[in-house]
Design a protein around this motif. Structure first.
Motif, PDB file in Angstrom:
ATOM      1  N   LEU A   1       0.830  -1.208   0.000  1.00 36.47           N
ATOM      2  CA  LEU A   1       0.000   0.000   0.000  1.00 36.47           C
ATOM      3  C   LEU A   1       0.866   1.260   0.000  1.00 36.47           C
ATOM      4  O   LEU A   1       0.555   2.233  -0.693  1.00 36.47           O
ATOM      5  N   LEU A   2       1.958   1.232   0.755  1.00 37.69           N
ATOM      6  CA  LEU A   2       2.861   2.391   0.784  1.00 37.69           C
ATOM      7  C   LEU A   2       3.452   2.653  -0.600  1.00 37.69           C
ATOM      8  O   LEU A   2       3.522   3.800  -1.043  1.00 37.69           O
ATOM      9  N   ALA A   3       3.869   1.593  -1.275  1.00 37.34           N
ATOM     10  CA  ALA A   3       4.433   1.752  -2.611  1.00 37.34           C
ATOM     11  C   ALA A   3       3.385   2.323  -3.574  1.00 37.34           C
ATOM     12  O   ALA A   3       3.677   3.227  -4.366  1.00 37.34           O
ATOM     13  N   TYR A   4       2.158   1.812  -3.493  1.00 35.76           N
ATOM     14  CA  TYR A   4       1.076   2.300  -4.343  1.00 35.76           C
ATOM     15  C   TYR A   4       0.779   3.772  -4.055  1.00 35.76           C
ATOM     16  O   TYR A   4       0.621   4.592  -4.973  1.00 35.76           O
ATOM     17  N   ALA A   5       0.717   4.123  -2.778  1.00 37.31           N
ATOM     18  CA  ALA A   5       0.407   5.503  -2.387  1.00 37.31           C
ATOM     19  C   ALA A   5       1.490   6.465  -2.862  1.00 37.31           C
ATOM     20  O   ALA A   5       1.180   7.553  -3.364  1.00 37.31           O
ATOM     21  N   ALA A   6       2.741   6.074  -2.714  1.00 36.12           N
ATOM     22  CA  ALA A   6       3.839   6.962  -3.092  1.00 36.12           C
ATOM     23  C   ALA A   6       4.040   7.023  -4.604  1.00 36.12           C
ATOM     24  O   ALA A   6       4.180   8.102  -5.173  1.00 36.12           O
ATOM     25  N   GLN A   7       4.034   5.868  -5.258  1.00 37.45           N
ATOM     26  CA  GLN A   7       4.395   5.827  -6.679  1.00 37.45           C
ATOM     27  C   GLN A   7       3.213   6.087  -7.601  1.00 37.45           C
ATOM     28  O   GLN A   7       3.309   6.904  -8.522  1.00 37.45           O
ATOM     29  N   THR A   8       2.098   5.419  -7.375  1.00 41.79           N
ATOM     30  CA  THR A   8       0.959   5.553  -8.286  1.00 41.79           C
ATOM     31  C   THR A   8       0.121   6.790  -7.968  1.00 41.79           C
ATOM     32  O   THR A   8      -0.171   7.589  -8.859  1.00 41.79           O
TER      33      THR A   8
END
Length: 174
Positions: free
Chosen positions: A111-118
């Protein structure tokens, strides 16, 4: 979004019974601010609109599934999404028998990766009751920093409980 053990996906109509059990788990009510059970009809209506854009609904729920058998074991949520300020609240709920197995940490990582990148969010925040050391450890391990305490914030059958406020600021977001 996936790891070797889990994947995250959008809610589907077939998730109705899982959500019914999870949302009606009275142990989770204090952290979700619920005080009453949800009906299958209310959850069915939610599922009909769950695929809507986060910009329209200001929230996003993803199902946490085990790779081996695609079994749903929990949910991760972004809520109170503020596109102007590029921030959102984050919540995790796992069914009782899936807790303590690392699924929450893996789901939060995804979720952190999705929130930051996407979504290119600048920050996420969460609220954790002080009597929930597993959640405190989970968010601290993921780089969330404690930024404050709210005294007597949650009323429980055993008395008032303080909560800790956590925040994670993504340094690469502009």
């Amino acid at each position: 979004m996936h790891t070797a053990r889990i994947f995250l996906r959008a809610p589907e109509p077939s998730d109705l019974e899982f959500l019914y059990q999870l949302e009606n788990d009275a142990e989770l009510w204090p952290v979700s601010l619920s005080v009453a059970p949800l009906s299958r009809d209310v959850l069915r209506q939610y599922l009909e609109n769950a695929a809507a854009d986060i910009y329209a609904t200001r929230q996003l729920r993803l199902m946490v599934c085990v790779q081996e058998n695609a079994q749903v074991v929990g949910t991760v949520d972004l809520f109170d999404f503020e596109p102007l300020h590029r921030r959102a609240g984050v919540g995790i709920a796992l069914q009782q028998d899936a807790r303590g197995q690392g699924y929450g940490a893996e789901a939060l990582h995804l979720l952190l990766a999705y929130a930051a990148q996407t979504l290119q969010l600048h920050q996420l925040y969460c609220t954790v009751a002080i009597n929930n050391p597993r959640s405190m450890y989970l968010f601290e391990s993921a780089g969330f920093q404690k930024v404050g305490t709210r005294k007597d914030w949650l009323r429980t059958p055993y008395g008032w409980v303080d909560v800790l406020e956590y925040q994670k600021v993504f340094t690469s977001a502009k």
